[in-house]
Design a protein around this motif. Structure first.
Motif, PDB file in Angstrom:
ATOM      1  N   ASN A  78       0.811  -1.233  -0.024  1.00 44.48           N
ATOM      2  CA  ASN A  78      -0.008   0.003  -0.062  1.00 44.48           C
ATOM      3  C   ASN A  78       1.029   1.147   0.008  1.00 44.48           C
ATOM      4  O   ASN A  78       1.263   1.640   1.062  1.00 44.48           O
ATOM      5  CB  ASN A  78      -0.952  -0.132   1.340  1.00 44.48           C
ATOM      6  CG  ASN A  78      -1.825   1.238   1.100  1.00 44.48           C
ATOM      7  OD1 ASN A  78      -1.357   2.222   0.274  1.00 44.48           O
ATOM      8  ND2 ASN A  78      -2.985   0.978   1.923  1.00 44.48           N
ATOM      9  N   SER A 118       0.197   4.369  -0.211  1.00 43.52           N
ATOM     10  CA  SER A 118      -0.224   5.548   0.719  1.00 43.52           C
ATOM     11  C   SER A 118       0.273   5.362   2.035  1.00 43.52           C
ATOM     12  O   SER A 118       0.153   6.370   2.762  1.00 43.52           O
ATOM     13  CB  SER A 118      -1.813   5.440   0.515  1.00 43.52           C
ATOM     14  OG  SER A 118      -2.528   4.602   1.242  1.00 43.52           O
ATOM     15  N   SER A 136      -1.739   6.936  -3.549  1.00 37.56           N
ATOM     16  CA  SER A 136      -2.633   5.585  -3.375  1.00 37.56           C
ATOM     17  C   SER A 136      -3.078   4.771  -4.659  1.00 37.56           C
ATOM     18  O   SER A 136      -2.979   5.527  -5.680  1.00 37.56           O
ATOM     19  CB  SER A 136      -3.935   5.658  -2.587  1.00 37.56           C
ATOM     20  OG  SER A 136      -5.049   5.869  -3.214  1.00 37.56           O
ATOM     21  N   VAL A 137      -3.463   3.681  -4.511  1.00 36.26           N
ATOM     22  CA  VAL A 137      -3.542   2.948  -5.959  1.00 36.26           C
ATOM     23  C   VAL A 137      -4.777   3.344  -6.331  1.00 36.26           C
ATOM     24  O   VAL A 137      -5.185   3.160  -7.700  1.00 36.26           O
ATOM     25  CB  VAL A 137      -3.561   1.296  -5.357  1.00 36.26           C
ATOM     26  CG1 VAL A 137      -2.127   0.855  -5.332  1.00 36.26           C
ATOM     27  CG2 VAL A 137      -4.731   1.108  -4.289  1.00 36.26           C
ATOM     28  N   HIS A 138      -5.652   4.228  -5.672  1.00 38.92           N
ATOM     29  CA  HIS A 138      -7.012   4.763  -6.238  1.00 38.92           C
ATOM     30  C   HIS A 138      -6.884   5.969  -6.982  1.00 38.92           C
ATOM     31  O   HIS A 138      -7.535   7.048  -6.940  1.00 38.92           O
ATOM     32  CB  HIS A 138      -7.837   5.017  -5.047  1.00 38.92           C
ATOM     33  CG  HIS A 138      -8.257   3.931  -4.263  1.00 38.92           C
ATOM     34  ND1 HIS A 138      -9.173   2.804  -4.687  1.00 38.92           N
ATOM     35  CD2 HIS A 138      -7.561   2.978  -3.274  1.00 38.92           C
ATOM     36  CE1 HIS A 138      -9.019   1.671  -3.597  1.00 38.92           C
ATOM     37  NE2 HIS A 138      -7.992   1.870  -3.216  1.00 38.92           N
ATOM     38  N   TRP A 181       2.958  -1.493   7.488  1.00 37.05           N
ATOM     39  CA  TRP A 181       1.587  -1.276   8.022  1.00 37.05           C
ATOM     40  C   TRP A 181       1.451  -2.694   8.721  1.00 37.05           C
ATOM     41  O   TRP A 181       1.699  -3.791   8.072  1.00 37.05           O
ATOM     42  CB  TRP A 181       0.472  -1.004   7.131  1.00 37.05           C
ATOM     43  CG  TRP A 181      -0.789  -0.990   7.722  1.00 37.05           C
ATOM     44  CD1 TRP A 181      -1.338   0.017   8.188  1.00 37.05           C
ATOM     45  CD2 TRP A 181      -1.677  -2.136   7.756  1.00 37.05           C
ATOM     46  NE1 TRP A 181      -2.577  -0.387   8.662  1.00 37.05           N
ATOM     47  CE2 TRP A 181      -3.066  -1.610   8.313  1.00 37.05           C
ATOM     48  CE3 TRP A 181      -1.728  -3.431   7.145  1.00 37.05           C
ATOM     49  CZ2 TRP A 181      -4.283  -2.250   8.271  1.00 37.05           C
ATOM     50  CZ3 TRP A 181      -2.917  -4.364   7.364  1.00 37.05           C
ATOM     51  CH2 TRP A 181      -4.175  -3.639   7.823  1.00 37.05           C
ATOM     52  N   ALA A 189      -5.918  -7.166   3.237  1.00 34.55           N
ATOM     53  CA  ALA A 189      -6.170  -5.643   2.785  1.00 34.55           C
ATOM     54  C   ALA A 189      -5.556  -5.252   1.759  1.00 34.55           C
ATOM     55  O   ALA A 189      -6.219  -4.333   0.914  1.00 34.55           O
ATOM     56  CB  ALA A 189      -5.660  -4.823   4.315  1.00 34.55           C
ATOM     57  N   ASP A 202      -7.805  -3.731  -1.568  1.00 31.12           N
ATOM     58  CA  ASP A 202      -7.618  -2.382  -1.971  1.00 31.12           C
ATOM     59  C   ASP A 202      -7.441  -2.122  -3.524  1.00 31.12           C
ATOM     60  O   ASP A 202      -7.745  -1.476  -3.978  1.00 31.12           O
ATOM     61  CB  ASP A 202      -6.253  -1.753  -1.232  1.00 31.12           C
ATOM     62  CG  ASP A 202      -6.008  -0.440  -1.136  1.00 31.12           C
ATOM     63  OD1 ASP A 202      -6.995   0.261  -1.122  1.00 31.12           O
ATOM     64  OD2 ASP A 202      -4.800  -0.070  -0.813  1.00 31.12           O
TER      65      ASP A 202
END
Lengths: 398, 398
Positions: A191, A193, A199-201, A228, A251, A255
């Motif tokens: 992740n 972010s 982020s991947v978004h 994380w 997670a 994601d």
């Protein structure tokens, strides 16, 4: 302290392709692989005042943690303390010794992630104060991995690169350079972010994702590669975080899935490296419930012909270390997307008892499914050669 | 907007005791239940400038979120927007209407958690600027829950209290007061350290835990009650967090387990409220692997006759909303510790199709196991009466 006596080679039941192991970077990794004007600032191994050893890089010490190099060490000496190279089994950093250890456990091929000096996804170098130096370290690590670790026994090691995460365009160029010389995989933080990166978004990573899709480079998301953990409580014993390793995979998969990456890059393969398969049926069932019931269509997050759970089954790949209950419902996941990991030389590792543990866990499963999970899926995903006929026969390796 | 027409009552296949529903606090909740000098500062419902309604408390507005009150609303009107009371189905806040709705879905009894003005664990009041006011609100909420919500139909509601988390001694006194008047459960934040409070890996909470063990009060850890989610990425669609609800239950169970709470309070029951059972086999398998292999005995975190996985199976209780794959391996969990939830009136709710969904999911499972999961386990855990014979027969309720 002393290493345990060399284990006897196991009886080989299975051809094993392990999709999650680690190498420990040897002290000479950067020698001859850095630009001349950066040689003096390359990471180097130094003796520390406490009698241990550590990598020295940009003024900071980075010890190898004992738990990340437990193979061959007595169990009561496992700890989080720094470990010297001479306290580790040579298979940690020496490719000849590694292949001999793979032979002992009947492991035909191995995908090896970095250790702490690089970070599981090479993130440490990307965080360098001097980006020119950091990028040179990433390239040196990849050069060494390709030229030494993988090239010495090319049928035994699946070449994996680390990523320059500061610039997706530079990272994409490195992916193409490495694909041309035979790399099949890339380690990327699960992740970004969590590392303060986009982020991947977002579409920030699209150049890198496109390069991976185009070259057939598998993106490997290793548990813990983004700093994380679901273990949040202060004062908890180490066992809590160890117990919750699998949550990272769950997670990360959710994601990357809801970021629509499988829809935008339909031929991209994403491997969840470490973390088991225990969460995959839960995630599939939950995706089906959420997408048909709880929030269906509300945010417009999903479009296309595949459902989210179908996309998970198509674009994502999973590996098991010890998930007996979930193996019983493996068909829900898809037997063609389950692989195995050995996790040499970490505390979770099944080495040297890999064959025996798998024999117990896979008992009663049809041979064709066992072969998919132990090696055929991994060989297909990473386009890696299979062993010569008879490699498993005759018991232990010569 | 309009509510959907009243659904037809379902054909009743099962006696259902739902161990996770929610009530939405009615506007008159605090009336007559606050000390005289605090009456003027009690939370109250006000109209807002945007035409919605919100609770006003200590100068802040707290709207009821639409997704937390979706039952009976057309699917295309589900949203995160604030909802007025007249946009909600009356069963959200009116106990007579609630029981009528339970009848429609064949739900015999229900454990109802708070909504946003209190927080799923009453945490909002514990965070009040004025602690005297906050504690009065906690007690008023519990008084109302006991005297109105539960007492109006005592066989249909399992009394649940919220917790004053600022002081475990005060909380323990409240637990004993409530146990005497019939409360069976307490809602507690799944991870107090995420709220800036001492973690469960201290002895800080022992007075409260002891009071719960002594009185047989079940500690319910509701998903999301500690403001933590495994959905970490900025820009992700709402579906990501919804998909990852189950992770909270897994992380909380592992946390409470490694805090040795089952060893220190062997008769304490902890219910994971919402989040399904999909993660339980994974956690059991992982606990076995970690405690016998990866870190066994290293930190001295576990002692006693039970293994960690055995303690999970003894002291913890789980509920399913839609976990078809995991129901197939339910014996790994223990059929005597699996319950069901309806989650009325949230977006995840199975209402009004609870019976139909369960009939599909439980098809082929022996009747005695079905009865345990649908109601007997919950009745035993919460010491709640069963319905009169024949309650399920004859189709829908009169």
């Amino acid at each position: 302290m002393a290493l345990l006596p060399d284990p006897e080679p196991s009886r080989r039941h299975f051809v094993v392709v392990s999709v999650d192991d680690h190498l420990i970077e040897p002290p000479d990794l950067f020698e001859g692989r850095m630009p001349a004007h950066l040689v003096d600032r390359a990471p180097r191994v130094v003796d520390t005042v406490d009698g241990s050893q550590a990598w020295l890089y940009e003024g900071n010490h980075h010890p190898n943690i004992g738990l990340n190099a437990v193979v061959g060490r007595p169990h009561d000496e496992w700890s989080m303390s720094p470990a010297r190279f001479d306290e580790m089994r040579p298979g940690c950093w020496d490719i000849h010794a590694r292949v001999a250890d793979m032979d002992k456990a009947g492991v035909w091929a191995s995908l090896c992630f970095p250790s702490l000096i690089a970070g599981f996804a090479g993130v440490a170098f990307s965080r360098s104060k001097d980006p020119e130096l950091g990028l040179a370290c990433v390239r040196a690590w990849n050069d060494w991995h390709g030229d030494v670790w993988a090239a010495t026994y090319p049928e035994r090691i699946i070449p994996l690169q680390i990523t320059w995460i500061n610039d997706p365009l530079v990272a994409a160029t490195e992916v193409r350079r490495n694909a041309e010389r035979g790399f099949k995989a890339l380690s990327f933080p699960e992740n970004p972010s969590n590392l303060g990166l986009p982020s991947v978004h977002t579409d920030h990573w699209d150049p890198l994702l496109a390069a991976c899709e185009e070259t057939g480079t598998v993106i490997c998301l290793h548990t813990g590669s983004a700093a994380w953990t679901a273990a949040q409580s202060p004062g908890a014993p180490l066992e809590l975080a160890t117990t919750l390793f699998p949550i990272n995979g769950c997670a990360a998969a959710a994601d990357w899935l809801w970021a629509k990456i499988p829809l935008r890059f339909p031929r991209l393969n994403v491997a969840l490296s470490e973390g088991g398969i225990g969460w995959v049926p839960m995630l599939l069932d939950r995706l089906d419930y959420v997408s048909t019931h709880s929030g269906s269509g509300m945010s417009g997050a999903w479009t296309g012909d595949l459902t989210p759970s179908e996309a998970l089954q198509r674009n994502f790949w999973f590996c098991t270390i010890d998930d007996p209950t979930t193996l019983a419902v493996r068909h829900r996941i898809g037997v063609d997307h389950i692989m195995v990991e050995v996790d040499y030389p970490h505390a979770d590792s099944t080495w040297p008892d890999t064959q025996e543990l798998l024999a117990g866990r896979l008992a009663g499963i049809p041979t064709e499914e066992v072969e998919l999970m132990t090696h055929l899926n991994a060989a297909r995903l990473f386009r890696h050669p299979l062993p010569p006929p008879g490699w498993t026969s005759g018991g232990a390796a010569a």
